[in-house]
Design an enzyme around this catalytic site. Structure first.
Site, PDB file in Angstrom:
ATOM      1  CE  LYS A  46      -2.628  -6.731 -14.652  1.00 39.65           C
ATOM      2  NZ  LYS A  46      -3.374  -5.476 -14.412  1.00 39.65           N
ATOM      3  CB  THR A  49       2.740  -1.331 -16.881  1.00 41.19           C
ATOM      4  OG1 THR A  49       2.685  -2.927 -16.737  1.00 41.19           O
ATOM      5  CG2 THR A  49       2.789  -0.672 -18.129  1.00 41.19           C
ATOM      6  CD1 TRP A  51       3.801   3.842  -8.831  1.00 39.97           C
ATOM      7  CD2 TRP A  51       4.526   1.947  -8.156  1.00 39.97           C
ATOM      8  NE1 TRP A  51       4.489   3.871  -7.591  1.00 39.97           N
ATOM      9  CE2 TRP A  51       4.894   2.754  -7.129  1.00 39.97           C
ATOM     10  CE3 TRP A  51       5.006   0.689  -7.881  1.00 39.97           C
ATOM     11  CZ2 TRP A  51       5.529   2.467  -6.087  1.00 39.97           C
ATOM     12  CZ3 TRP A  51       5.649   0.227  -6.667  1.00 39.97           C
ATOM     13  CH2 TRP A  51       5.799   1.024  -5.676  1.00 39.97           C
ATOM     14  CG  HIS A 103       2.304  -5.382 -21.837  1.00 40.10           C
ATOM     15  ND1 HIS A 103       3.066  -4.842 -20.615  1.00 40.10           N
ATOM     16  CD2 HIS A 103       0.993  -5.337 -21.648  1.00 40.10           C
ATOM     17  CE1 HIS A 103       1.961  -4.409 -19.809  1.00 40.10           C
ATOM     18  NE2 HIS A 103       0.879  -4.691 -20.294  1.00 40.10           N
ATOM     19  NE  ARG A 125       4.275  -7.110  -8.178  1.00 43.59           N
ATOM     20  CZ  ARG A 125       3.225  -6.584  -8.216  1.00 43.59           C
ATOM     21  NH1 ARG A 125       2.362  -6.532  -9.141  1.00 43.59           N
ATOM     22  NH2 ARG A 125       2.549  -6.610  -6.934  1.00 43.59           N
ATOM     23  CB  SER A 133      -0.573  -9.029 -10.077  1.00 43.36           C
ATOM     24  OG  SER A 133      -1.121  -7.790 -10.453  1.00 43.36           O
ATOM     25  CE1 TYR A 188       4.193  -3.113  -8.028  1.00 45.87           C
ATOM     26  CE2 TYR A 188       5.171  -4.105  -6.078  1.00 45.87           C
ATOM     27  CZ  TYR A 188       3.862  -3.706  -6.645  1.00 45.87           C
ATOM     28  OH  TYR A 188       2.751  -3.582  -6.111  1.00 45.87           O
ATOM     29  N   GLY A 254      -1.064  -3.875  -4.215  1.00 44.97           N
ATOM     30  CA  GLY A 254       0.119  -3.017  -4.323  1.00 44.97           C
ATOM     31  C   GLY A 254       1.272  -3.339  -3.400  1.00 44.97           C
TER      32      GLY A 254
HETATM   33  S1  PPS Z   1      -0.973  -3.792 -16.610  1.00 41.56           S
HETATM   34  O1  PPS Z   1      -2.149  -4.380 -16.822  1.00 41.56           O
HETATM   35  O2  PPS Z   1       0.058  -4.416 -17.256  1.00 41.56           O
HETATM   36  O3  PPS Z   1      -0.753  -2.371 -16.995  1.00 41.56           O
HETATM   37  O4  PPS Z   1      -0.721  -3.781 -14.937  1.00 41.56           O
HETATM   38  P1  PPS Z   1       0.686  -3.351 -14.260  1.00 41.56           P
HETATM   39  O5  PPS Z   1       0.152  -1.729 -13.864  1.00 41.56           O
HETATM   40  O6  PPS Z   1       1.974  -3.629 -14.706  1.00 41.56           O
HETATM   41  O7  PPS Z   1       0.575  -3.892 -12.644  1.00 41.56           O
HETATM   42  C1  PPS Z   1      -0.674  -3.816 -11.860  1.00 41.56           C
HETATM   43  C2  PPS Z   1       0.047  -4.023 -10.517  1.00 41.56           C
HETATM   44  O8  PPS Z   1       0.697  -2.894  -9.880  1.00 41.56           O
HETATM   45  C3  PPS Z   1       0.235  -2.444  -8.813  1.00 41.56           C
HETATM   46  N1  PPS Z   1       0.462  -0.893  -8.712  1.00 41.56           N
HETATM   47  C4  PPS Z   1       1.114  -0.519  -7.731  1.00 41.56           C
HETATM   48  N2  PPS Z   1       1.433  -0.976  -6.658  1.00 41.56           N
HETATM   49  C5  PPS Z   1       2.145  -0.050  -5.587  1.00 41.56           C
HETATM   50  N3  PPS Z   1       1.959   1.277  -5.727  1.00 41.56           N
HETATM   51  C6  PPS Z   1       1.466   1.830  -6.865  1.00 41.56           C
HETATM   52  N4  PPS Z   1       1.493   3.344  -7.081  1.00 41.56           N
HETATM   53  C7  PPS Z   1       0.986   0.799  -7.853  1.00 41.56           C
HETATM   54  N5  PPS Z   1       0.265   1.188  -8.990  1.00 41.56           N
HETATM   55  C8  PPS Z   1      -0.176   0.018  -9.401  1.00 41.56           C
HETATM   56  C9  PPS Z   1      -1.332  -2.954  -8.853  1.00 41.56           C
HETATM   57  O9  PPS Z   1      -1.702  -2.726  -7.472  1.00 41.56           O
HETATM   58  C10 PPS Z   1      -1.253  -4.263  -9.278  1.00 41.56           C
HETATM   59  O10 PPS Z   1      -0.599  -5.118  -8.620  1.00 41.56           O
HETATM   60  P2  PPS Z   1      -1.170  -6.336  -7.535  1.00 41.56           P
HETATM   61  O11 PPS Z   1      -0.145  -7.086  -6.935  1.00 41.56           O
HETATM   62  O12 PPS Z   1      -2.211  -6.860  -8.286  1.00 41.56           O
HETATM   63  O13 PPS Z   1      -1.945  -5.086  -6.706  1.00 41.56           O
END
Ligand code: PPS
Length: 291
Positions: A46, A49, A51, A103, A125, A133, A188, A254
């Site tokens: 969370k 990753t 992104w 992870h 983050r 998250s 992040y 996000g």
């Molecule tokens: S995982 O399950 O570990 O792979 O999750 P991870 O991808 O690390 O984290 C998911 C959170 O990243 C946010 N996210 C983004 N934020 C902004 N811009 C982009 N493009 C983006 N892509 C993924 C996603 O919304 C999750 O955060 P939260 O706070 O829950 O929205």
């Protein structure tokens, strides 16, 4: 694997979902032979990753968007510890650097990594936002238990007894290796504040400089709005038995600072005290202020 939906795999004292990790898959990750050209994305869950998986795929796509538009993130930048890894690894384009994700904690992979010049991208983050998250994700992912309450979830997070272990150990373990490994730390929050600048920093570290048109293409395909609509990164390809997104979206909000909508003043105080105690001697600098 359906019978392992609720299995808990304990590895180096850390609970992992047995649906995606087995003793064999963890062994495969720990004994992996890295190549100097590999790129390893390391995160506590969370932390951004998906992104950064998207950004890495785009940096190396040389303008050919087909994989980014048609292959899921988990096959473009596979998780080393997962059961699907060996198969997905064999499908990667042999003419491109292998992009990998984990992870796992540093103790698991550092011995194998030290034998190579593999570039490691660590994404951190604000742990308050990670916690929020992750709390929501536990409700969506059927291979993780439903949290009983936000308060209990927060206590487990602070104790480090939740799934994937302690955020504090993860960050300190990996970032303590910055001198030993070929590593770049990004956050992040930095991606939010200056996406173009952070992509440039990443591409320079990866020795894969980009022209302005390539940067524009990357920016367009890694925005929250684009990724939310893309079935190959929003996890809509995953069966609802595994991830039930009627309970909440994978790409949820996000944003930076959503913890403010969840924490009571007492919970914030409790979090700050533990953060101070665990991080005060770390010497690490982050864009967030806690405590
Ligand atoms: S995982 O399950 O570990 O792979 O999750 P991870 O991808 O690390 O984290 C998911 C959170 O990243 C946010 N996210 C983004 N934020 C902004 N811009 C982009 N493009 C983006 N892509 C993924 C996603 O919304 C999750 O955060 P939260 O706070 O829950 O929205």
């Amino acid at each position: 694997m359906a019978e392992r939906m609720h299995t808990v795999e304990v590895f180096e004292g850390v609970r992992l979902p047995g649906f995606i990790c087995t003793p064999e898959s963890l062994q495969t990750a720990c004994s992996f032979q890295f190549q100097d050209s590999d790129v390893l994305l390391v995160t506590f869950p969370k932390s951004g990753t998906t992104w950064v998986q998207q950004v890495l795929s785009l940096i190396f796509c040389e303008g050919h968007l087909w994989p980014v538009l048609h292959l899921p993130n988990w096959s473009r930048v596979p998780w080393m510890e997962q059961v699907s890894f060996s198969h997905l690894l064999s499908q990667l384009d042999p003419t491109r650097p292998r992009l990998l994700t984990t992870h796992l904690r540093a103790t698991a992979l550092a011995p194998a990594l030290r034998k190579s010049k593999t570039r490691v991208v660590y994404v951190a983050r604000n742990p308050k936002d990670v916690l929020v998250s992750f709390y929501h994700f536990h409700r969506v992912a059927n291979f993780l238990p439903d949290p009983s309450s936000f308060e209990d979830f927060l206590d487990e997070f602070l104790k480090g007894t939740g799934f994937f272990g302690s955020w504090f150990d993860h960050v300190k373990g990996w970032l303590g290796l910055q001198q030993d490994l070929n590593m770049l730390l990004i956050t992040y929050e930095e991606l939010h504040q200056d996406l173009r600048g952070t992509i440039r920093k990443l591409s320079n570290f990866l020795q894969h400089p980009l022209g302005p048109a390539e940067e524009d293409l990357i920016l367009e395909h890694c925005s929250f709005s684009f990724m939310s609509q893309s079935s190959v990164v929003n996890y809509s390809l995953v069966s609802t038995h595994i991830m039930d997104q009627s309970r909440g979206k994978f790409l949820r909000k996000g944003v930076v600072g959503d913890w403010r909508e969840h924490f009571t003043p007492e919970q914030d105080e409790k979090f700050n005290a533990v953060y101070q105690a665990k991080m005060k001697d770390s010497g690490l600098q982050f864009p967030w202020t806690i405590g």
